[in-house]
Design a protein around this motif. Sequence first.
Motif, PDB file in Angstrom:
ATOM      1  N   LEU A 262      -1.497  -8.387   2.783  1.00  0.00           N
ATOM      2  CA  LEU A 262      -1.167  -7.383   3.782  1.00  0.00           C
ATOM      3  C   LEU A 262      -1.941  -6.095   3.635  1.00  0.00           C
ATOM      4  CD1 LEU A 262       1.532  -5.256   2.718  1.00  0.00           C
ATOM      5  CD2 LEU A 262       2.251  -7.584   2.409  1.00  0.00           C
ATOM      6  N   ASP A 263      -2.206  -5.535   4.798  1.00  0.00           N
ATOM      7  CA  ASP A 263      -2.894  -4.258   4.907  1.00  0.00           C
ATOM      8  C   ASP A 263      -1.907  -3.148   4.561  1.00  0.00           C
ATOM      9  OD1 ASP A 263      -4.571  -2.175   5.586  1.00  0.00           O
ATOM     10  OD2 ASP A 263      -4.714  -2.699   7.699  1.00  0.00           O
ATOM     11  N   LEU A 264      -2.372  -2.148   3.861  1.00  0.00           N
ATOM     12  CA  LEU A 264      -1.497  -1.010   3.533  1.00  0.00           C
ATOM     13  C   LEU A 264      -1.227  -0.115   4.730  1.00  0.00           C
ATOM     14  CD1 LEU A 264      -2.861   0.129   0.070  1.00  0.00           C
ATOM     15  CD2 LEU A 264      -0.574  -0.705   0.570  1.00  0.00           C
ATOM     16  N   HIS A 265      -2.131  -0.091   5.690  1.00  0.00           N
ATOM     17  CA  HIS A 265      -2.020   0.833   6.819  1.00  0.00           C
ATOM     18  C   HIS A 265      -1.765   0.060   8.100  1.00  0.00           C
ATOM     19  CE1 HIS A 265      -3.293   3.860   4.042  1.00  0.00           C
ATOM     20  NE2 HIS A 265      -4.301   3.084   3.700  1.00  0.00           N
ATOM     21  N   LEU A 266      -0.494  -0.147   8.401  1.00  0.00           N
ATOM     22  CA  LEU A 266      -0.076  -0.897   9.574  1.00  0.00           C
ATOM     23  C   LEU A 266       0.657   0.027  10.541  1.00  0.00           C
ATOM     24  CD1 LEU A 266       1.298  -3.962   7.610  1.00  0.00           C
ATOM     25  CD2 LEU A 266      -0.711  -3.972   9.084  1.00  0.00           C
ATOM     26  N   PRO A 267       0.671  -0.315  11.830  1.00  0.00           N
ATOM     27  CA  PRO A 267       1.405   0.508  12.789  1.00  0.00           C
ATOM     28  C   PRO A 267       2.916   0.369  12.601  1.00  0.00           C
ATOM     29  CG  PRO A 267       0.521  -1.441  13.860  1.00  0.00           C
ATOM     30  CD  PRO A 267      -0.012  -1.432  12.448  1.00  0.00           C
ATOM     31  N   ARG A 268       3.618   1.433  12.757  1.00  0.00           N
ATOM     32  CA  ARG A 268       5.092   1.513  12.711  1.00  0.00           C
ATOM     33  C   ARG A 268       5.718   1.254  11.347  1.00  0.00           C
ATOM     34  NH1 ARG A 268       5.598  -2.235  17.459  1.00  0.00           N
ATOM     35  NH2 ARG A 268       3.407  -2.043  17.403  1.00  0.00           N
ATOM     36  N   ALA A 269       4.975   0.755  10.400  1.00  0.00           N
ATOM     37  CA  ALA A 269       5.458   0.586   9.015  1.00  0.00           C
ATOM     38  C   ALA A 269       4.240   0.308   8.165  1.00  0.00           C
ATOM     39  CB  ALA A 269       6.460  -0.555   8.913  1.00  0.00           C
TER      40      ALA A 269
ATOM     41  N   GLY B 255       2.174  -0.789   4.578  1.00  0.00           N
ATOM     42  CA  GLY B 255       2.290  -1.963   3.715  1.00  0.00           C
ATOM     43  C   GLY B 255       3.420  -1.856   2.711  1.00  0.00           C
ATOM     44  N   ASP B 256       3.647  -0.645   2.185  1.00  0.00           N
ATOM     45  CA  ASP B 256       4.746  -0.459   1.231  1.00  0.00           C
ATOM     46  C   ASP B 256       6.099  -0.714   1.885  1.00  0.00           C
ATOM     47  OD1 ASP B 256       3.032   0.209  -0.862  1.00  0.00           O
ATOM     48  OD2 ASP B 256       3.101   2.340  -0.387  1.00  0.00           O
TER      49      ASP B 256
ATOM     50  N   LEU C 125      10.701  -4.582   3.003  1.00  0.00           N
ATOM     51  CA  LEU C 125      11.430  -5.464   3.927  1.00  0.00           C
ATOM     52  C   LEU C 125      11.310  -6.924   3.495  1.00  0.00           C
ATOM     53  CD1 LEU C 125      10.415  -3.807   7.318  1.00  0.00           C
ATOM     54  CD2 LEU C 125      12.679  -3.740   6.232  1.00  0.00           C
ATOM     55  N   LEU C 126      10.127  -7.322   3.051  1.00  0.00           N
ATOM     56  CA  LEU C 126       9.943  -8.691   2.568  1.00  0.00           C
ATOM     57  C   LEU C 126      10.806  -8.957   1.335  1.00  0.00           C
ATOM     58  CD1 LEU C 126       6.056  -9.036   2.918  1.00  0.00           C
ATOM     59  CD2 LEU C 126       7.788 -10.226   4.294  1.00  0.00           C
TER      60      LEU C 126
ATOM     61  N   THR D 253      -1.201   5.780  -3.051  1.00  0.00           N
ATOM     62  CA  THR D 253      -0.652   4.591  -2.402  1.00  0.00           C
ATOM     63  C   THR D 253      -1.057   3.339  -3.167  1.00  0.00           C
ATOM     64  OG1 THR D 253      -0.784   5.691  -0.269  1.00  0.00           O
ATOM     65  CG2 THR D 253      -0.532   3.314  -0.235  1.00  0.00           C
ATOM     66  N   SER D 254      -2.301   3.294  -3.620  1.00  0.00           N
ATOM     67  CA  SER D 254      -2.778   2.132  -4.361  1.00  0.00           C
ATOM     68  C   SER D 254      -1.992   1.947  -5.652  1.00  0.00           C
ATOM     69  CB  SER D 254      -4.264   2.295  -4.697  1.00  0.00           C
ATOM     70  OG  SER D 254      -5.014   2.415  -3.516  1.00  0.00           O
ATOM     71  N   VAL D 255      -1.752   3.021  -6.355  1.00  0.00           N
ATOM     72  CA  VAL D 255      -0.984   2.937  -7.598  1.00  0.00           C
ATOM     73  C   VAL D 255       0.435   2.488  -7.306  1.00  0.00           C
ATOM     74  CG1 VAL D 255      -0.039   4.262  -9.515  1.00  0.00           C
ATOM     75  CG2 VAL D 255      -2.407   4.602  -8.821  1.00  0.00           C
ATOM     76  N   HIS D 256       1.046   3.061  -6.259  1.00  0.00           N
ATOM     77  CA  HIS D 256       2.404   2.662  -5.875  1.00  0.00           C
ATOM     78  C   HIS D 256       2.415   1.178  -5.512  1.00  0.00           C
ATOM     79  CE1 HIS D 256       6.436   2.942  -4.346  1.00  0.00           C
ATOM     80  NE2 HIS D 256       6.052   2.580  -3.145  1.00  0.00           N
ATOM     81  N   GLY D 257       1.398   0.754  -4.748  1.00  0.00           N
ATOM     82  CA  GLY D 257       1.316  -0.642  -4.364  1.00  0.00           C
ATOM     83  C   GLY D 257       1.169  -1.550  -5.568  1.00  0.00           C
ATOM     84  N   LEU D 258       0.389  -1.139  -6.536  1.00  0.00           N
ATOM     85  CA  LEU D 258       0.219  -1.956  -7.741  1.00  0.00           C
ATOM     86  C   LEU D 258       1.530  -2.132  -8.487  1.00  0.00           C
ATOM     87  CD1 LEU D 258      -3.179  -0.646  -9.094  1.00  0.00           C
ATOM     88  CD2 LEU D 258      -2.653  -2.985  -8.427  1.00  0.00           C
TER      89      LEU D 258
END
Length: 120
Positions: free
Chosen positions: A52-59, A61-62, A67-68, A90-95
């Motif tokens: 998944l892309d981190l930058h999506l419309p309305r929500a 990636g985080d 939600l997943l 964001t990358s660190v949070h995502g990791l």
Amino acid sequence: MARVLLIDNDAEIRETTAIRLQIGGHHVISAASPQEALSVAADHPRFDVAVLDLHLPRADGDELLALLRHNSATADLPVVFYSSNAPHATSVHGLSLADSRLTKGRPLNSLLATISCLSN
């Protein structure tokens, strides 16, 4: 062969990535938005990995990852953040939340290798 849920709002990147993953032997189902991704995840058999892309419309990636994780069908789904223009924080949070992070600028071979590792 992994069953991959690919989420990216950029149609060109989504299609190119899906084709490359399919050439690599994976079964890919794509979604253009977080809402579509949640619907696809509910309607299809279990996936092996989500990209998944981190930058999506309305929500972002985080948010989609959260939600997943709250959905019993996808709570344990390995996730790869695959995005360009990702701010360092964001990358660190995502990791800390996902299993791996790649950037779109890297060769898709890295994505294929990551999917293979996560789906085995």
